[in-house]
Design a protein around this motif. Structure first.
Motif, mmCIF file in Angstrom:
data_model
loop_
_atom_site.group_PDB
_atom_site.id
_atom_site.type_symbol
_atom_site.label_atom_id
_atom_site.label_comp_id
_atom_site.label_asym_id
_atom_site.label_seq_id
_atom_site.Cartn_x
_atom_site.Cartn_y
_atom_site.Cartn_z
ATOM 1 N N VAL A 59 0.862 -1.183 0.000
ATOM 2 C CA VAL A 59 0.000 0.000 0.000
ATOM 3 C C VAL A 59 0.899 1.233 0.000
ATOM 4 C CG1 VAL A 59 -1.836 1.267 1.168
ATOM 5 C CG2 VAL A 59 -1.780 -1.237 1.293
ATOM 6 N N MET A 60 0.648 2.124 -0.945
ATOM 7 C CA MET A 60 1.396 3.373 -1.037
ATOM 8 C C MET A 60 0.423 4.541 -1.033
ATOM 9 S SD MET A 60 4.215 2.506 -3.979
ATOM 10 C CE MET A 60 5.283 1.063 -3.886
ATOM 11 N N GLY A 61 0.866 5.651 -0.478
ATOM 12 C CA GLY A 61 0.040 6.849 -0.456
ATOM 13 C C GLY A 61 0.875 8.053 -0.133
ATOM 14 N N PRO A 62 0.293 9.243 -0.175
ATOM 15 C CA PRO A 62 1.062 10.470 0.010
ATOM 16 C C PRO A 62 1.663 10.584 1.411
ATOM 17 C CG PRO A 62 -1.288 10.944 -0.094
ATOM 18 C CD PRO A 62 -1.122 9.515 -0.486
ATOM 19 N N LYS A 63 2.937 10.900 1.430
ATOM 20 C CA LYS A 63 3.644 11.051 2.698
ATOM 21 C C LYS A 63 2.998 12.120 3.585
ATOM 22 C CE LYS A 63 8.310 11.800 4.537
ATOM 23 N NZ LYS A 63 8.292 10.550 5.321
#
Length: 253
Positions: A74-78
């Motif tokens: 899962v990746m998303g905005p820091k």
């Protein structure tokens, strides 16, 4: 380069997207597990990653179910990491990933939320904008300012005009009605509105269009247009001020 995009209707008016490219399959936003799983299984695809544009529930609520089923990253905005489901990798503005350098680029587009990002595939000719740039519209300013959103839209407007824009909601019909109040003499907009009415009558999605069409018809990208400025009696205003007026009018529409 193999590159395929599948549009997945979710909830009442959301979209998720499946992207199948050289690095495998990615799910962009996760509004609802069942239709996303059905679309994946219909194609025999297994996602390696879920990519999130921002933290709102209607873009993230299926993350846990998909992660359990597919054991994907899962990746998303820091900048929204503390508001998102647990991330395996937090994405900074300008990050590029993939086997080919620059295969997917992260573009910071605050306005709707403060950490909202778009995912741009330059070699695939696609940008996934969720609730920043939308078909004939843009997202409400829930967290950011009009200046922020105008800057974000300006970044997206500078992409190659042939880029396909994949936005996050089927709001096009209502956006079209509003657009006509701002740009009533635009022949291309009038034609587009007719096309949208036909498509929606046939239950076809309309939130996936070339950037060139948005540049020609979306009033939120056209704050510099003399006809629009004259119609708003804002000939001497800045582009950002004209955009802010259009956004304020849409909020009351």
């Amino acid at each position: 380069m193999p590159f395929e995009v599948v549009t997945v209707p979710c909830l009442e008016d959301n979209y998720a997207y499946l992207v199948n490219g050289p690095d495998g399959v990615a799910v962009i936003d996760a509004p609802e597990a069942e239709p996303i799983i059905a679309a994946l299984e219909a194609r025999g695809w297994t996602p390696g990653v879920i990519m999130l544009t921002h933290h709102h529930w209607d873009h993230v609520q299926a993350v846990d179910a998909l992660k359990v089923k597919y054991n994907c990253m899962v990746m998303g905005p820091k900048d929204e990491e503390d508001q998102l489901p647990k991330l395996d990798f937090a994405l900074p503005d300008g990050f590029s990933g993939g086997k080919d350098e620059g295969l997917c680029q992260v573009i910071s587009v605050p306005g709707h939320t403060l950490g909202h990002v778009a995912f741009y595939y330059p070699k695939g000719g696609a940008v996934f904008t969720a609730d920043s740039l939308m078909a004939l519209g843009c997202g409400r300013l829930f967290e950011g300012t009009a200046d922020m959103m105008w800057e974000s839209l300006t970044k997206l407007a500078a992409l190659p005009p042939e880029t396909m824009v994949y936005s996050g909601h089927e709001y096009t019909a209502s956006n079209a009605k509003f657009a006509l109040t701002i740009d009533p003499e635009n022949a291309q907009l009038i034609s587009r509105v007719q096309d949208i009415e036909t498509a929606r009558a046939e239950n076809r999605p309309t939130a996936q269009v070339p950037l060139a069409l948005e540049l020609a018809t979306n009033p939120f990208l056209r704050a510099d247009d003399p006809a629009i400025r004259k119609g708003l009696n804002m000939e001497d205003a800045t582009d950002a001020e004209v955009f802010a007026e259009i956004r304020a009018r849409k909020d009351q529409f």
